[in-house]
Write a protein that holds these residues in place. Structure first.
Motif, short mmCIF file in Angstrom:
data_model
loop_
_atom_site.label_atom_id
_atom_site.label_comp_id
_atom_site.label_asym_id
_atom_site.label_seq_id
_atom_site.Cartn_x
_atom_site.Cartn_y
_atom_site.Cartn_z
N GLU A 49 52.45 43.56 44.37
CA GLU A 49 51.40 42.55 44.16
C GLU A 49 50.76 42.72 42.79
OE1 GLU A 49 47.14 41.26 46.04
OE2 GLU A 49 48.72 41.82 47.45
N ALA A 50 50.45 43.96 42.43
CA ALA A 50 49.87 44.22 41.10
C ALA A 50 50.87 43.86 40.01
CB ALA A 50 49.46 45.68 40.98
N MET A 51 52.13 44.19 40.21
CA MET A 51 53.15 43.88 39.23
C MET A 51 53.25 42.37 39.01
SD MET A 51 57.03 45.36 39.05
CE MET A 51 56.47 46.97 39.52
N ASN A 52 53.17 41.60 40.09
CA ASN A 52 53.21 40.14 39.98
C ASN A 52 52.02 39.60 39.18
OD1 ASN A 52 55.60 39.82 41.37
ND2 ASN A 52 54.58 39.61 43.35
N VAL A 53 50.82 40.14 39.44
CA VAL A 53 49.63 39.68 38.72
C VAL A 53 49.77 40.00 37.23
CG1 VAL A 53 47.13 40.00 38.43
CG2 VAL A 53 48.11 39.83 40.73
N VAL A 79 39.47 45.70 44.90
CA VAL A 79 38.24 45.46 45.66
C VAL A 79 38.48 45.60 47.16
CG1 VAL A 79 37.24 43.93 43.90
CG2 VAL A 79 38.63 42.94 45.72
N ASN A 80 37.42 45.98 47.85
CA ASN A 80 37.49 46.06 49.31
C ASN A 80 37.13 44.70 49.89
OD1 ASN A 80 34.67 45.86 49.29
ND2 ASN A 80 34.33 48.01 49.73
N PHE A 101 41.41 38.09 38.60
CA PHE A 101 42.42 38.40 39.61
C PHE A 101 42.12 39.80 40.14
CE2 PHE A 101 44.39 35.31 36.83
CZ PHE A 101 44.89 34.41 37.75
N THR A 102 42.16 39.95 41.46
CA THR A 102 41.91 41.25 42.08
C THR A 102 43.07 41.57 43.02
OG1 THR A 102 40.74 40.28 43.96
CG2 THR A 102 39.41 40.90 42.04
N LEU A 106 31.97 42.74 42.49
CA LEU A 106 32.58 42.22 41.28
C LEU A 106 31.98 40.88 40.86
CD1 LEU A 106 34.87 42.65 39.18
CD2 LEU A 106 36.33 41.30 40.71
N LEU A 107 31.55 40.81 39.59
CA LEU A 107 31.05 39.56 39.01
C LEU A 107 32.02 39.02 37.97
CD1 LEU A 107 27.33 40.62 38.40
CD2 LEU A 107 28.23 39.25 40.30
#
Length: 156
Positions: free
Chosen positions: A110-114, A126-127, A100-101, A44-45
């Motif tokens: 966690e996704a909901m918070n972001v 991302v791994n 943000f990843t 990711l860039l």
């Protein structure tokens, strides 16, 4: 529930050298609003969205500067002129670099918070090597929540 259980695994991405024209074609063809920008190894860039493009090509308004009675006027740039200038520019010029990843093993919360804190539409998954292995969108989250609510209502 973990993010990996409902993330989109078939990630559409671009390189930093992809032109804005190529990006727009990809967004329209795939009916999406944004994509991760990755290097040759899939790391990711950044992210680039339809909003980034709109902000970039937006015609500049007329601005009047008054510097001690010397008046300068900057006329509006025509949209067509701005488009012709922009279409062959690389996405690296407009992409968001601070992205943000989320981790695929993280809980859905966690996704909901972001999404709720940062008002974004997509989050790259991302791994540990920072390679993009999925994407989660607000729409994915809403579909999950709706499905869960409907399933719970049917069970009652």
């Amino acid at each position: 529930m973990k993010i990996e259980e409902f993330m989109i695994r078939d990630v559409i991405s671009v390189s930093k050298e992809t032109t804005i024209k190529q990006l727009l074609e990809k967004l329209v063809q795939n009916k999406i609003t944004g994509v991760p920008v990755v290097d040759g190894e899939g790391k990711l860039l950044g992210m680039v969205t339809d909003g980034d493009v709109i902000r970039h090509i937006q015609p500049k308004g007329r601005t009047v500067y008054d510097i001690f009675s010397l008046i300068l006027v900057s006329e509006q740039t025509d949209l067509t002129e701005r488009l012709s200038y922009s279409l062959n520019r690389p996405v690296k010029e407009i992409m968001q670099k601070n992205v943000f990843t989320v981790n695929p093993k993280s809980p859905i919360d966690e996704a909901m918070n972001v999404f709720s804190k940062h008002h974004i539409k997509k989050i790259p998954v991302v791994n540990p090597a920072n390679r993009v292995i999925g994407v989660i969108s607000r729409g994915d989250l809403i579909r999950y929540i709706t499905t869960q609510l409907i399933d719970q209502a049917v069970e009652k």
